[in-house]
Design a protein around this motif. Structure first.
Motif, short mmCIF file in Angstrom:
data_model
loop_
_atom_site.label_atom_id
_atom_site.label_comp_id
_atom_site.label_asym_id
_atom_site.label_seq_id
_atom_site.Cartn_x
_atom_site.Cartn_y
_atom_site.Cartn_z
N ASP A 149 0.82 -1.22 0.00
CA ASP A 149 0.00 0.00 0.00
C ASP A 149 0.85 1.26 0.00
O ASP A 149 0.46 2.29 -0.56
N VAL A 241 -13.40 10.19 -2.24
CA VAL A 241 -12.55 9.48 -3.20
C VAL A 241 -13.40 8.91 -4.33
O VAL A 241 -13.04 9.00 -5.50
N ILE A 290 -7.93 7.32 -7.82
CA ILE A 290 -7.39 7.20 -6.46
C ILE A 290 -7.75 5.83 -5.87
O ILE A 290 -8.92 5.45 -5.88
N MET A 291 -6.69 5.16 -5.37
CA MET A 291 -6.91 3.87 -4.69
C MET A 291 -6.71 4.07 -3.18
O MET A 291 -5.91 4.91 -2.79
N GLU A 292 -7.43 3.28 -2.43
CA GLU A 292 -7.36 3.48 -0.97
C GLU A 292 -6.50 2.41 -0.31
O GLU A 292 -6.62 1.23 -0.65
N PRO A 293 -5.68 2.81 0.64
CA PRO A 293 -4.93 1.79 1.40
C PRO A 293 -5.86 1.10 2.40
O PRO A 293 -6.95 1.62 2.68
N SER B 318 -1.71 8.73 1.81
CA SER B 318 -1.37 7.38 1.37
C SER B 318 -2.30 6.85 0.28
O SER B 318 -2.18 5.72 -0.14
N ASN B 319 -3.23 7.68 -0.14
CA ASN B 319 -4.11 7.22 -1.22
C ASN B 319 -3.26 7.05 -2.49
O ASN B 319 -2.73 8.01 -3.02
N ALA B 320 -3.14 5.82 -2.88
CA ALA B 320 -2.32 5.55 -4.06
C ALA B 320 -3.05 5.99 -5.33
O ALA B 320 -4.27 6.06 -5.35
N ARG B 321 -2.27 6.31 -6.31
CA ARG B 321 -2.90 6.75 -7.58
C ARG B 321 -2.52 5.80 -8.69
O ARG B 321 -1.50 5.12 -8.65
N ARG B 322 -3.40 5.80 -9.63
CA ARG B 322 -3.18 4.91 -10.74
C ARG B 322 -3.23 5.72 -12.02
O ARG B 322 -4.03 6.63 -12.15
#
Lengths: 493, 328
Positions: A149, A241, A290-293, B318-322
């Motif tokens: 993550d 998000v 945006i992806m969430e950990p 920490s929100n990852a991005r794509r």
């Protein structure tokens, strides 16, 4: 307790990191547990100091004063220290002392004994939680999930996740993490497959829907992606998000009106964060969705899940505090202890020597004062009389009481300075005694450990153990200062 | 009638205290399933006691059992008793009874009856606050508060004394003579010394108690105290000829008993060490596996530190991005 924090603002930011939160909670947990165990142990010692003269008096009487006092004292020491001959932890000593001295302890001390037994009852769960903190980096692939993550992963982590998902196909979170790894590699179809499996296991997980939406965008199934985002919004409508990702989806399909509407919706919830996302996107044009950990709470709950490693450590922790039996027998031990104390409570009161709280005389019959402390019948009678009614007959007894109070003040003050709380316990100021013992125990634990029992697997950047040790010394100094300035029993009060 | 009630609601101590505090004059009648006792007070001071259990003057019985008067003498005195001249006056005038023995017998009777009534839990009381008539009562003059204190002390200490009293038909024997140092060291009272003086290897404990003219509780306390101090030992009655050998045997077994305390202690400790598997012999308090886990945490942290990865340096967002994969 919180090694590695340099400022308050950092504390807020660090609260988003699972290793820090787990270490913080773990160290706090172990600090409270160890301080409580030490307090109970010191209280047990206090009870021995307080009641061993009574016990010796009874042993002497029961042997008709025929046997040498030194021998009887040694026998008494043997009786009190029997757990030392077994594989017993400190809490067995405390329990044993409560059982041996049960006929002598006062009401307040009996209440503490019942609290202690309830701790024994819960000790299995307490050690389970402790083990969850000790093994936090080694169980449930939490460490690997966190590393992935936060872009700290190595090939080892990736392999560990792959292996785990094979062995544990019902564990949704690692499947989600694996899907994120597949997306990184551009393998969106496999990601969709993995996330679908995750959602089969946890159909109400909004993060999984969000990630599924992103994966579906990757395979250009925008309609299904939109549905996935909608599901995420339906399950967690306050999460910006998902609105943001919806807006990016609409942008990719040139539906600028709906994209703007989604951004407005997100802004109505948290405009600052939306601005932050937009600024970030402006700087990193390629990073849009945006992806969430995994939330910290989720990782914390995962680290407490039963596993072989956790069980072994929990057993070891319990064994460290208790021993002799296994952790699974904790409930039976507490029930047996309760039964023994119940039966001991039915022994005749007059079988045990008591020391009058007022005149210090040892007696067998007597009564209890209003506050539940032992009192001889003479003092109980005098207690009910006004001072002006004192005459020459009562003068001798009054002098005896006065002399005892002077001696008691001196003795308890000395004991209080030897060990804070000991004098208070001896002077029947039980609550004060326990509080002082707890403060002293906490100070001692802080000094010896620096508040660090477990480590954050990712260093926090600062070491506060020295400061914590200093804090421990300060607390100890404060406790001793209080013990000196405010003796447990004051003459004339 | 000034005061009336049951002993469940208001104990004998409280009643005595009240009468004493108010300096009342009158008669307190205490009734219980065991006996009815009347106590006369004058300005809060006990001046007379009477119990319906007494068929004759209880002092006479005490003196007779103690061997201070003979039954025949007593019978004659009772026969010649008149209103103005009671049995005790007759015996004193005849020189057959000393006044101080009579006073002591009075003390025994009064303390005994008071000890008994102070332990009553059931029964009733009534206080009649008119002029007292002590004609049929045992006359005395005792401060109520002194009585209360003394009786409460006896009740407090009695459970201990009770369990240490030897059989009453045993004969006490003195082991050593009393010296001033022994008296001081053991804090012996006058009663203790008086009881000690009565011990002659022939009298049983029962006889000594009677002859002491002290309340039985006090006399028995003294005997227990003397035994505990090692000044007196007791033997079964009628074994005078065996006593010397008994003492020698007792001394011998005493040594064995004392030695066995230490021998058994050592054996118990050794047995416990063998059976118990003491933790302190294992040397370590924290189990190895816990140490291993914590060491591993530290090692992982050290590895990250070497790579200069710190939590405080990680991006808290920490929100990852794509990357957008779809064509713009």
């Amino acid at each position: 307790m919180i090694p590695g924090i340099s400022s308050i603002s950092f504390l807020k930011e660090l609260a988003a990191f699972w290793p820090f939160v787990s270490t913080l909670l773990g160290n706090g947990y172990f600090f409270v547990i160890t301080a409580t165990i030490l307090t109970l142990f010191l209280m047990g010692i206090g009870l021995m100091v307080k009641y061993s003269p009574n016990l010796l008096h009874d042993i002497k009487n029961s042997t008709n004063n025929d046997l040498p006092v030194l021998g009887l004292k040694l026998w008494m020491a043997l009786i009190l220290l029997i757990p030392i001959f077994f594989d017993a932890g400190p809490l067995w000593f405390v329990l044993w002392w409560f059982i041996v001295l049960w006929g002598y302890v006062n009401k307040a001390e009996k209440r503490i004994a019942f609290v202690f037994i309830s701790i024994i009852f819960m000790s299995s769960w307490i050690s389970h939680i402790g083990a969850g903190f000790i093994t936090y980096a080694h169980t449930q692939v939490n460490r690997e999930i966190f590393n992935i993550d936060h872009h700290l992963s190595t090939t080892k982590d990736t392999l560990a996740i792959a292996s785990w998902t094979q062995k544990h196909p019902d564990d949704a979170e690692p499947l989600n993490t694996k899907a994120l790894l597949e997306m990184k590699k551009g393998n969106h179809a496999e990601a969709v497959n993995l996330l679908s499996r995750s959602l089969d296991i946890e159909p109400n997980n909004y993060r999984f829907y969000n990630h599924l939406g992103i994966a579906l965008v990757g395979v250009e199934r925008t309609t299904e992606a939109s549905k996935a985002f909608d599901n995420a919004i339906a399950l967690d409508p306050d999460n910006i998000v998902y609105y943001y990702n919806v807006s990016r989806l609409y942008q990719t399909t040139y539906n600028l009106y709906d994209a703007e509407r989604a951004i407005q919706k997100a802004s109505s919830i948290d405009p600052k964060k939306v601005r932050h996302f937009l600024d970030y996107e402006e700087k990193n044009q390629d990073n849009r969705f945006i992806m969430e950990p995994v939330p910290v709470s989720r990782l914390l709950s995962r680290q407490m899940k039963q596993s072989g490693q956790l069980k072994d450590v929990a057993d070891s922790l319990w064994h460290m505090a208790f021993g002799i039996f296994t952790r699974s027998s904790a409930i039976y031990i507490s029930l047996a202890a309760l039964l023994i104390l119940f039966l001991l409570s039915h022994l005749p009161e007059e079988k045990f020597t008591k020391r009058c709280n007022r005149c210090g005389k040892l007696y067998y019959s007597g009564t209890l004062s209003k506050s539940g402390y032992p009192m001889c019948l003479q003092c109980h009678w005098i207690e009910t009389k006004a001072k002006k009614q004192m005459n020459s007959i009562l003068h001798t007894k009054a002098e005896e009481i006065k002399q005892y109070r002077i001696n008691n003040t001196l003795n308890t003050s000395k004991l209080e300075l030897i060990l804070p709380g000991l004098g208070s316990l001896a002077g029947n100021r039980t609550t004060r005694g326990i509080l002082r013992m707890f403060a002293f125990s906490a100070a001692l634990i802080l000094f010896l450990t620096g508040g660090r029992f477990i480590y954050s697997i990712i260093p926090t950047g600062n070491d506060l153990t020295g400061l914590m040790r200093l804090f421990g010394v300060m607390i100890a100094a404060l406790v001793y200062w209080r013990a000196y300035k405010s003796p447990p029993v004051k003459y004339g009060v | 009638m000034a005061l009336l009630g049951t002993l469940k609601g208001f104990g004998v101590t409280e009643i005595f205290q009240l009468i004493s505090q108010q300096m009342k004059t009158g008669t307190l009648v205490l009734t219980s399933p065991k006996a009815n006792v009347s106590i006369a007070f004058e300005d809060g001071v006990i001046v007379g006691i009477q119990s319906d259990q007494w068929t004759m003057d209880p002092r006479a019985e005490v003196l007779m059992k103690g061997g201070f008067i003979h039954e025949k003498q007593l019978k004659m005195a009772f026969d010649n008793e008149k209103k103005s001249n009671t049995w005790d006056d007759i015996l004193i005038s005849q020189g057959k009874l000393k006044k101080n023995f009579l006073d002591k017998a009075t003390n025994v009777v009064i303390k005994d009856i008071l000890l008994e009534i102070f332990q009553w839990k059931e029964g009733g009381y009534r206080f009649e606050d008119w002029d007292v008539n002590t004609e049929n009562m045992l006359s005395c003059h005792i401060q109520s508060e002194g009585v209360i204190l003394n009786t409460l002390r006896v009740i407090d200490e009695w459970p201990l004394i009770k369990q240490k009293i030897p059989p009453v038909d045993y004969c006490p024997v003195t082991i050593m003579p009393l010296t001033q140092e022994i008296v001081r060291k053991n804090d012996l009272s006058e009663v203790d010394m008086q009881v000690f003086d009565l011990i002659d290897e022939l009298k049983t404990i029962e006889n000594i108690v009677r002859e002491s003219l002290e309340p039985p509780v006090e006399a028995l306390s003294s005997i227990v105290k003397l035994i505990s101090a090692g000044l007196v030992e007791v033997f079964p009655q009628g074994t005078k000829e065996n006593r010397d050998s008994s003492i020698a045997r007792k001394v011998f077994f005493g040594h064995i008993k004392r030695a066995s305390v230490f021998v058994l202690l050592v054996l118990s400790v050794l047995g416990l060490i063998l059976v118990g598997n003491p933790r302190i012999t294992k040397g370590t308090f924290i189990p190895q596996e816990i140490k291993t886990y914590i060491q591993e945490q530290k090692d992982i942290a050290d590895q990250f530190a070497k790579q200069e990865i710190w939590l405080s340096r990680l991006d808290t967002d920490s929100n990852a991005r794509r990357r957008a994969s779809s064509p713009e």
